[in-house]
Write an enzyme that holds these catalytic residues in place. Structure first.
Site, PDB file in Angstrom:
ATOM      1  N   ARG A  41     -37.055  -5.224 -48.062  1.00 18.86           N
ATOM      2  CA  ARG A  41     -38.192  -5.886 -48.900  1.00 18.86           C
ATOM      3  C   ARG A  41     -37.534  -7.065 -49.653  1.00 18.86           C
ATOM      4  NH1 ARG A  41     -34.848  -6.152 -52.330  1.00 18.86           N
ATOM      5  NH2 ARG A  41     -33.942  -4.819 -53.544  1.00 18.86           N
ATOM      6  N   GLU A  47     -37.194  -7.396 -61.964  1.00 21.62           N
ATOM      7  CA  GLU A  47     -35.923  -7.047 -61.555  1.00 21.62           C
ATOM      8  C   GLU A  47     -35.416  -6.158 -62.705  1.00 21.62           C
ATOM      9  OE1 GLU A  47     -35.001  -6.791 -58.351  1.00 21.62           O
ATOM     10  OE2 GLU A  47     -35.446  -8.995 -58.470  1.00 21.62           O
ATOM     11  N   ASP A  50     -37.016  -0.925 -62.606  1.00 22.58           N
ATOM     12  CA  ASP A  50     -37.513   0.228 -62.132  1.00 22.58           C
ATOM     13  C   ASP A  50     -36.888   1.452 -62.919  1.00 22.58           C
ATOM     14  OD1 ASP A  50     -34.973  -0.222 -60.654  1.00 22.58           O
ATOM     15  OD2 ASP A  50     -35.770   0.324 -58.813  1.00 22.58           O
ATOM     16  N   GLY A 136     -26.446  -5.887 -47.511  1.00 19.92           N
ATOM     17  CA  GLY A 136     -25.854  -6.478 -48.542  1.00 19.92           C
ATOM     18  C   GLY A 136     -26.158  -7.818 -48.970  1.00 19.92           C
ATOM     19  N   GLY A 138     -29.360  -8.191 -50.398  1.00 21.14           N
ATOM     20  CA  GLY A 138     -30.274  -8.059 -51.476  1.00 21.14           C
ATOM     21  C   GLY A 138     -31.777  -7.866 -51.052  1.00 21.14           C
ATOM     22  N   ASP A 187     -36.843   0.286 -54.035  1.00 21.56           N
ATOM     23  CA  ASP A 187     -36.653  -0.032 -52.705  1.00 21.56           C
ATOM     24  C   ASP A 187     -37.193   1.091 -51.621  1.00 21.56           C
ATOM     25  OD1 ASP A 187     -35.171  -1.992 -54.013  1.00 21.56           O
ATOM     26  OD2 ASP A 187     -32.987  -1.358 -53.240  1.00 21.56           O
TER      27      ASP A 187
END
Ligand code: ADP
Ligand code: MG
Length: 393
Positions: A41, A47, A50, A136, A138, A187
């Site tokens: 995603r 950012e 969550d 890794g 992101g 995620d």
């Protein structure tokens, strides 16, 4: 030789599915019986909100993890990853019914965590994992792996989680318990719920969500990988999380979602200045995310882009999770005509940026970034794809 009927398998899935089937046959001597896929995603905005009960606004990208496999005949389980995960061994063996603990190789903890958190006991199996999500980077290869694996186990066991939310929560718990990463729900949730041609606005307090169309042919989403990953990302995340919880405690509220900037400012004198900064990012980011979703519904891309840039500045200055490379990529992107906005995406300290722009400007932006960013960026033009599913093979 035909390996199976590929009808209905999307173009971004078919080639890696074929490779996984071939690898499975090479390793285990027969073809797999089950296959599942889940996407990575990109978070458009929202950012570090969550785990603060706030809004997030991700979309699934056409980079995916595929798991293929079948029941094992010899009383033990084997999983092989086709990815180079930190030079660790690619094959892991264990006996599910003996109980699973985190251990080495580290990559296998994501798999073991999913098995341990599956909603019923899992039988022994053999599986091959392949992914087109950078590890890794992101773009959440970890959740993509967890959710693809959970979905594979659903096919293997012929048993589905009681709800899609339950499935996302179990995968999140796998990452907490077995990978030691206290991640939020974004995620896993998007990897499970994503809808083709839509971004997903998720309220992490109520767990309500809304699919928002994002399929305008004149618009592009450009993901740019900085190809750097600073080591800080592991230790700084839990610390940020703890600071947010501490500020919420000072106010006697459950999460920062309950607070306004005004309330925060009233206690400015008594709060540690760093914690004040952290909380300010979260509170303003939650508001920006909700506004951005409204803007997208109205196709107000100028407003959306402005909010993206503000988000980046807040992550850079208040939350302090950006880095020189991400700032360079964002600054280069927003210099170009036709770019509405750009920001770092994901946890920070490296990884990717996301840019909203006119489709006609894609080439210009890429060449401008290439001329400015000397470390060598990688580019992906992404349309929102669907969430996890079983593939008939
Ligand atoms: P991100 O989720 O942003 O890609 P993370 O650090 O959360 O980054 O997760 C990356 C880790 O997940 C890798 O280091 C590896 O341990 C594991 N991982 C993800 N995908 C795979 C895969 N296909 N095979 C093996 N390990 C994987
Ligand atoms: Mg991750």
């Amino acid at each position: 030789r035909r390996l199976g009927n590929m009808a209905g398998v999307s173009g971004h899935v078919a080639p890696i599915l074929e490779n996984a089937k071939l690898k499975f046959e090479e390793k285990f001597g027969e073809l797999p019986a089950y296959a599942a896929v889940a996407p990575g995603r990109v978070n458009l905005i929202g950012e570090h909100t969550d785990y603060n009960g706030g809004f997030v606004f991700p979309m699934a990208v056409p980079m995916v993890t595929v798991v293929v496999g079948r029941e094992s005949q010899d009383g033990k389980s084997q999983v092989y990853t086709m990815s180079d995960a930190a030079d660790e061994p690619r094959l892991v063996e264990f006996v599910v019914k003996d109980g699973l603990q985190p251990g080495t190789p580290k990559w296998a903890n994501y798999v073991k965590g999913v098995i341990a958190n599956f909603h019923e006991p899992v039988k022994e199996f053999q599986a091959v994992i392949i992914t087109s999500v950078p590890l890794g980077g992101g773009l959440s290869s970890s959740a993509s792996l967890e959710v693809a694996f959970y979905t594979f186990l659903e096919a293997l066991m012929k048993s589905n989680a009681s709800s899609l939310t339950e499935k996302a929560l179990k995968c999140q718990k796998a990452e907490h318990d077995f990978a030691g990463m206290p991640c939020g729900i974004m995620d896993q949730f998007i990897a499970v719920m994503a809808k083709h041609g839509h971004a997903l606005l998720l309220d992490c307090r109520s767990m309500d969500w809304e699919q928002v169309p994002l399929n305008d042919p004149d618009i592009a989403i450009l993901v740019t990988n900085s190809n750097v990953r600073h080591e800080l990302s592991g230790s700084e995340y839990p610390e940020r999380r703890k600071h947010c919880e501490e500020v919420a405690q000072v106010f006697g509220v459950k999460s920062l979602r309950e607070l306004s900037v005004q309330q925060l400012d009233e206690k400015a004198g008594v709060l540690d200045p760093k914690k004040l900064q952290r909380a300010r990012h979260v509170i303003t980011e939650i508001e920006r995310t909700s506004k951005a979703a409204d803007a997208l519904k109205l196709k107000d891309y100028n407003q959306f882009g402005k909010l993206m840039v503000e988000s980046h500045e807040s992550l850079r200055d208040d939350y302090e999770v950006s880095c020189k490379e991400l700032d360079e990529l964002v600054n280069a992107a927003i210099e170009v005509d036709g770019v509405y906005g750009s920001r770092m995406t994901g946890g920070g300290f490296g990884g990717c940026t996301v840019t909203l722009l006119k489709r006609s400007s894609v080439e210009g932006v890429i060449s401008h970034i290439q001329s400015k960013y000397k470390k060598g960026a990688t580019f992906f033009i992404c349309q929102p794809v669907e969430g996890a599913k079983v593939i008939e093979i």
